[in-house]
Write a protein that holds these residues in place. Structure first.
Motif, PDB file in Angstrom:
ATOM      1  N   TRP A 185      44.261  29.746  56.238  1.00  0.00           N
ATOM      2  CA  TRP A 185      44.934  30.641  55.299  1.00  0.00           C
ATOM      3  C   TRP A 185      44.055  30.965  54.080  1.00  0.00           C
ATOM      4  CZ3 TRP A 185      46.375  25.624  56.282  1.00  0.00           C
ATOM      5  CH2 TRP A 185      46.128  24.715  55.267  1.00  0.00           C
ATOM      6  N   GLU A 186      42.907  30.287  53.942  1.00  0.00           N
ATOM      7  CA  GLU A 186      42.018  30.553  52.818  1.00  0.00           C
ATOM      8  C   GLU A 186      41.045  31.676  53.152  1.00  0.00           C
ATOM      9  OE1 GLU A 186      41.604  26.315  50.597  1.00  0.00           O
ATOM     10  OE2 GLU A 186      40.295  26.655  52.281  1.00  0.00           O
ATOM     11  N   GLU A 187      40.533  32.299  52.102  1.00  0.00           N
ATOM     12  CA  GLU A 187      39.536  33.343  52.286  1.00  0.00           C
ATOM     13  C   GLU A 187      38.303  32.747  52.956  1.00  0.00           C
ATOM     14  OE1 GLU A 187      38.525  35.420  48.733  1.00  0.00           O
ATOM     15  OE2 GLU A 187      40.565  35.312  47.990  1.00  0.00           O
ATOM     16  N   GLN A 188      37.604  33.568  53.699  1.00  0.00           N
ATOM     17  CA  GLN A 188      36.400  33.090  54.348  1.00  0.00           C
ATOM     18  C   GLN A 188      35.214  33.063  53.383  1.00  0.00           C
ATOM     19  OE1 GLN A 188      36.500  31.662  57.400  1.00  0.00           O
ATOM     20  NE2 GLN A 188      38.691  31.989  57.121  1.00  0.00           N
ATOM     21  N   ALA A 189      35.327  33.749  52.249  1.00  0.00           N
ATOM     22  CA  ALA A 189      34.297  33.660  51.208  1.00  0.00           C
ATOM     23  C   ALA A 189      34.436  32.302  50.518  1.00  0.00           C
ATOM     24  CB  ALA A 189      34.470  34.784  50.204  1.00  0.00           C
ATOM     25  N   ALA A 190      33.350  31.850  49.923  1.00  0.00           N
ATOM     26  CA  ALA A 190      33.378  30.547  49.258  1.00  0.00           C
ATOM     27  C   ALA A 190      34.358  30.572  48.088  1.00  0.00           C
ATOM     28  CB  ALA A 190      31.993  30.185  48.759  1.00  0.00           C
ATOM     29  N   PRO A 191      35.353  29.692  48.089  1.00  0.00           N
ATOM     30  CA  PRO A 191      36.297  29.659  46.968  1.00  0.00           C
ATOM     31  C   PRO A 191      35.628  29.049  45.734  1.00  0.00           C
ATOM     32  CG  PRO A 191      36.776  27.885  48.498  1.00  0.00           C
ATOM     33  CD  PRO A 191      35.682  28.699  49.119  1.00  0.00           C
ATOM     34  N   LEU A 192      36.132  29.405  44.581  1.00  0.00           N
ATOM     35  CA  LEU A 192      35.607  28.875  43.334  1.00  0.00           C
ATOM     36  C   LEU A 192      36.328  27.598  42.915  1.00  0.00           C
ATOM     37  CD1 LEU A 192      35.261  32.211  41.330  1.00  0.00           C
ATOM     38  CD2 LEU A 192      33.573  31.070  42.782  1.00  0.00           C
ATOM     39  N   GLY A 193      37.548  27.425  43.424  1.00  0.00           N
ATOM     40  CA  GLY A 193      38.330  26.244  43.089  1.00  0.00           C
ATOM     41  C   GLY A 193      39.440  26.043  44.097  1.00  0.00           C
ATOM     42  N   ARG A 194      40.094  24.913  43.980  1.00  0.00           N
ATOM     43  CA  ARG A 194      41.173  24.597  44.919  1.00  0.00           C
ATOM     44  C   ARG A 194      42.165  23.661  44.244  1.00  0.00           C
ATOM     45  NH1 ARG A 194      39.517  22.326  50.620  1.00  0.00           N
ATOM     46  NH2 ARG A 194      39.438  24.533  51.048  1.00  0.00           N
ATOM     47  N   LEU A 195      43.411  23.809  44.615  1.00  0.00           N
ATOM     48  CA  LEU A 195      44.462  22.911  44.175  1.00  0.00           C
ATOM     49  C   LEU A 195      44.837  22.032  45.352  1.00  0.00           C
ATOM     50  CD1 LEU A 195      46.732  21.878  42.311  1.00  0.00           C
ATOM     51  CD2 LEU A 195      48.129  23.784  43.151  1.00  0.00           C
ATOM     52  N   LEU A 196      44.700  20.737  45.180  1.00  0.00           N
ATOM     53  CA  LEU A 196      45.128  19.783  46.209  1.00  0.00           C
ATOM     54  C   LEU A 196      46.415  19.149  45.718  1.00  0.00           C
ATOM     55  CD1 LEU A 196      41.646  18.160  46.845  1.00  0.00           C
ATOM     56  CD2 LEU A 196      42.781  19.873  48.248  1.00  0.00           C
TER      57      LEU A 196
END
Length: 139
Positions: A70-81
């Motif tokens: 479900w995430e973008e295939q581009a490198a994300p800048l951050g993430r919420l776990l």
């Protein structure tokens, strides 16, 4: 009385310290980036309240190799776990992708602040501009 000659050669006096005192110019890029994330975290802490007070903020070099479907295939800048009963929520900022987006130090600080704000807003379920009015609502 015999004079020790070990470190006081040629009559110039005792040598200075072996290492300079720590100054901002001596920080590595990694340390400066960590400081930016800590500053951004302190700005949003009041919005977390007691329910999310245990939220952790972390820096990782790069995102995981395989992004979730479900995430973008581009490198994300951050993430919420999202946390569980055993571990707290964690906001992660990815250093290398953020650095690649920034043109200068000011833009780097702005991007870090926006990433942290966006992830905290996702945790709280509010728009990012409610956390930090300077964040672009279209971010």
């Amino acid at each position: 009385m015999e004079r020790r000659r070990g470190r006081e050669r040629h009559g110039r006096g005792v040598r200075g310290p072996l290492a300079w005192p720590p100054v901002p110019a001596m920080q590595t890029r990694r340390q400066r980036f960590d400081d930016l994330v800590l500053d951004a975290a302190e700005r949003v802490r009041p919005h977390l309240g007691t329910r999310y007070a245990e939220t952790e903020f972390a820096v990782e070099e790069v995102p995981p190799v395989d992004p979730a479907p479900w995430e973008e295939q581009a490198a994300p800048l951050g993430r919420l776990l999202r946390g569980t009963s055993a571990r707290p929520h964690r906001v992660v900022v990815y250093r290398r992708p953020v650095e690649l987006q920034a043109q200068d130090d000011q833009e780097l600080a702005d991007i870090v602040r926006e990433v942290v704000t966006e992830q905290v807003a996702a945790l709280l379920g509010v728009p990012p501009h409610e956390i930090d009015p300077t964040v672009d609502p279209e971010y």
